[in-house]
Enzyme design. Sequence first.
Site, PDB file in Angstrom:
ATOM      1  N   GLY A   1       0.823  -1.197   0.000  1.00  0.00           N
ATOM      2  CA  GLY A   1       0.000   0.000   0.000  1.00  0.00           C
ATOM      3  C   GLY A   1       0.853   1.241   0.000  1.00  0.00           C
TER       4      GLY A   1
ATOM      5  N   LYS B   1       0.315   3.979   7.475  1.00  0.00           N
ATOM      6  CA  LYS B   1       0.531   2.922   6.490  1.00  0.00           C
ATOM      7  C   LYS B   1      -0.838   2.360   6.124  1.00  0.00           C
ATOM      8  CE  LYS B   1       5.128   1.663   8.094  1.00  0.00           C
ATOM      9  NZ  LYS B   1       5.987   0.586   8.625  1.00  0.00           N
TER      10      LYS B   1
ATOM     11  N   ASP C   1      14.030  -9.027   8.566  1.00  0.00           N
ATOM     12  CA  ASP C   1      14.284  -8.106   7.455  1.00  0.00           C
ATOM     13  C   ASP C   1      15.035  -6.867   7.938  1.00  0.00           C
ATOM     14  OD1 ASP C   1      14.249  -7.187   4.855  1.00  0.00           O
ATOM     15  OD2 ASP C   1      12.303  -6.201   5.054  1.00  0.00           O
TER      16      ASP C   1
END
Length: 809
Positions: free
Chosen positions: A643, A659, A759
């Site tokens: 998004g 977000k 990550d």
Amino acid sequence: MASLVHFTTLVLFYVLIAVVVAIGPTLGTGSTKLATTSSLEMEAEALLHIGWWHWDANHNPELCQWQGISCNEAGSVTGIDRSWSSLTGSIPPQIGAFSSLKYLNLSLNSLTGELPQSLGKLTHLKELNLSHNSFEGSIPLGWGNLKSLKLLDLSHNQITGPVLSTLGNLTNLKLLDLSDNQITGHVPSTLGNLTNLKLLDLSHNQITSPIPSTLGNLTNLKLLDLSNNQITGHVPSTLGNLTNLKRLDLSHNQITSPIPSTLGNLTNLKLLDLSDNQITGHVPSTLGNLTNLKLLDLSGNQITGPIPSTLGNLTNLKLLYFTSNKISSFIPLELGNMMSLVVLLLNENKLEGSIPYEIGNLKNLVALNLSNNNLNDRIPQSLTTLSKLSYLYLGFKFSTRSNSSKNKLNGLVPSSLANLSSLSYLFLDSNLLKGPLPSQIGGCSNLRILSLSNNHINGSIPSEIFSCCRHTLNLSHNFIEGEIPHQFDNDDNIYILDLSHNNLTGMIPDFSWRLEELNLSYNSLEGPIPEYLSSQFSSDSFGGNKYLCGNLPDFAPCLSKSSNKLKIVEIILPVLCFLAFLALGILLFLRSRAKDNIPEPNVTKNGDLFSILNFDGRIAFEDIIEATNDFDIRYCIGTGGYGSVYRAQLPSGKVVALKKLHRREAEVLAFGKSFKNEAKILSEIRHKNIVKLHGFCLHNRCMFLIYEYMARGSLFCVLAYDNEAMELDWIKRVKIIKDTACALSYLHHDCHPPIVHRDISSNNILLNSNLEACVSDFGTARLIDPDSSNRTMLVGTYGYIAPGQVSKL
């Protein structure tokens, strides 16, 4: 009688022979079984002594069914895989009992101690992976006997001592990785015997002395990485024999002498990195033969001479770095043929002449840096056709390695720069540009930094420039005149403003931005310094303006200039106070009426969940919609696969980041479920070095998370550009590392169950205005499940990837 005895004896003798012949094979089989049984018992005893299978030992009598164990038909152990198993302690010598072992993988654990000598007994071993542990000491001498080895990976440990010359005996090796250790000494010439080798990685050690020429024998090699050592001497010309090589990295060493022309034979190369050495001489024209090359990095050397025109043949090249050398002459026109080029860095050299018009052919170019050279003439119009260009540096940037070269670009600032809609960083400072600023630059709506300082620009400041610039605007040391624009729409984005050393007049306007740095010194401004500015900035920000007054040292108080002004203030002040109280009362009345119509937060309705915090305890959904104009594109600061990210200022003045999930993802059950799971997990995490989740909205058609806004952006962006990276001295960098480590320690040890981020990168480490680091982007995080063989449970939003940044391939 004697003959009868003789006959009986003879019969017994033949019967004995028959018995021996009959039972002989049975006795032989029994002895083999006995030996096999003994070997299996030794292996079973070794498994129990090693102690890496506590659960299996208590629940499963079949050793070959234990986790990570593989056996042959005879029941002997042939494979042990205990990677990612949280193992601690050292490897006991009993590991040498597995005489049939072919595969041993203990990577990604917390094992310590020295590497066991007993591993040298496992002559059938084909793969040995002990990487990502904390092993110390040197490689045992006996490991030179492991002649069946095809893979040896000891990377990411604390191994010391030299590389053993006996490793040259392992002629079946295809992969040898000793990177990220503390290995000293030299590269043994015997490694040239490993002719089956496809990967040799000795990077990130403390290896000294030159590269042995015998490495030129490794003709099957595809990757050779000796980077980040202390290697001296020259690059052997024999490396030109490695025609299968795809990656050659010798960066961050102390290599001297010129680049050998034989490297032009490596036509399969995709990466050639010789950066940060002491290489001299010219760039060989033979490098133009490397037509498969995607990255060529020669930056941080002492290379002289021109850029060879043959480099125009590298049509697959994406990244070209020649920064910080002594390259002279002109920029070759042929560079315009490199149509795949994404980043071109030729800064901090001695290039002269004009910028070739042909550079405008590089339609994929994202970053162009020609700063700190001796370039002159006008900025070519062709540059303004590079629609993907995000970083344009044509000015002067201080660097510890700078050769103090300055460009002398002249003429007007091209109004066609407005065509560069992707432009984020524009540096045209320290040139000879003249004329007024074109208002069309306001069309560059994604600009973060605009620097035009130290030029000959005149005229007034177009208000459109304030509207487009989001972070830093530097117009200092010019001849700009007129007033600072009073009316403009800047979305409260500018944090650093420098208009010093110009001819500006009039009063200081009411800046509605959250300024962190301000310099209006040495102009002709007049009137009072606004109270909120004088409380935030020192006299240096306003010095050199004769007619300014205010509550700062070196400035006269504004009310002491005339008694008439004092009387006027004494009359008007009570009236102003009354009007202020009246306005405040009206505002409170209207706000109380408006709050009666706001739906109660933290409720569940038709399966939708709202939990939105505000300046007084809540953030109303309507406040979010109003702050972003219903998620208008103007407030979007990033887009990813999940998004978009928006910047929003709430009625309280608080700035947050939103977000928001795309509608198409929001309508997919898996995305919705994962998004809610992420909101739940992050709402339970509280740590000063993890980006705070202020709230969330999980409506089935409008799903977004509300995060703390980090003003300085990602660590990657700060490190990628010299002007921001220079601010990060070693003390601040160590502090950022410490902040990140504290966040990871909290996730791993203080959360129940523990959370693995999965990550961590410089893109996902965000910095606030004080350069304090926070870990973000938990879209791919996993919970550690101690009761599951899978060990992890997925957390977060599927497909959540932060917006991409330019980086080395």
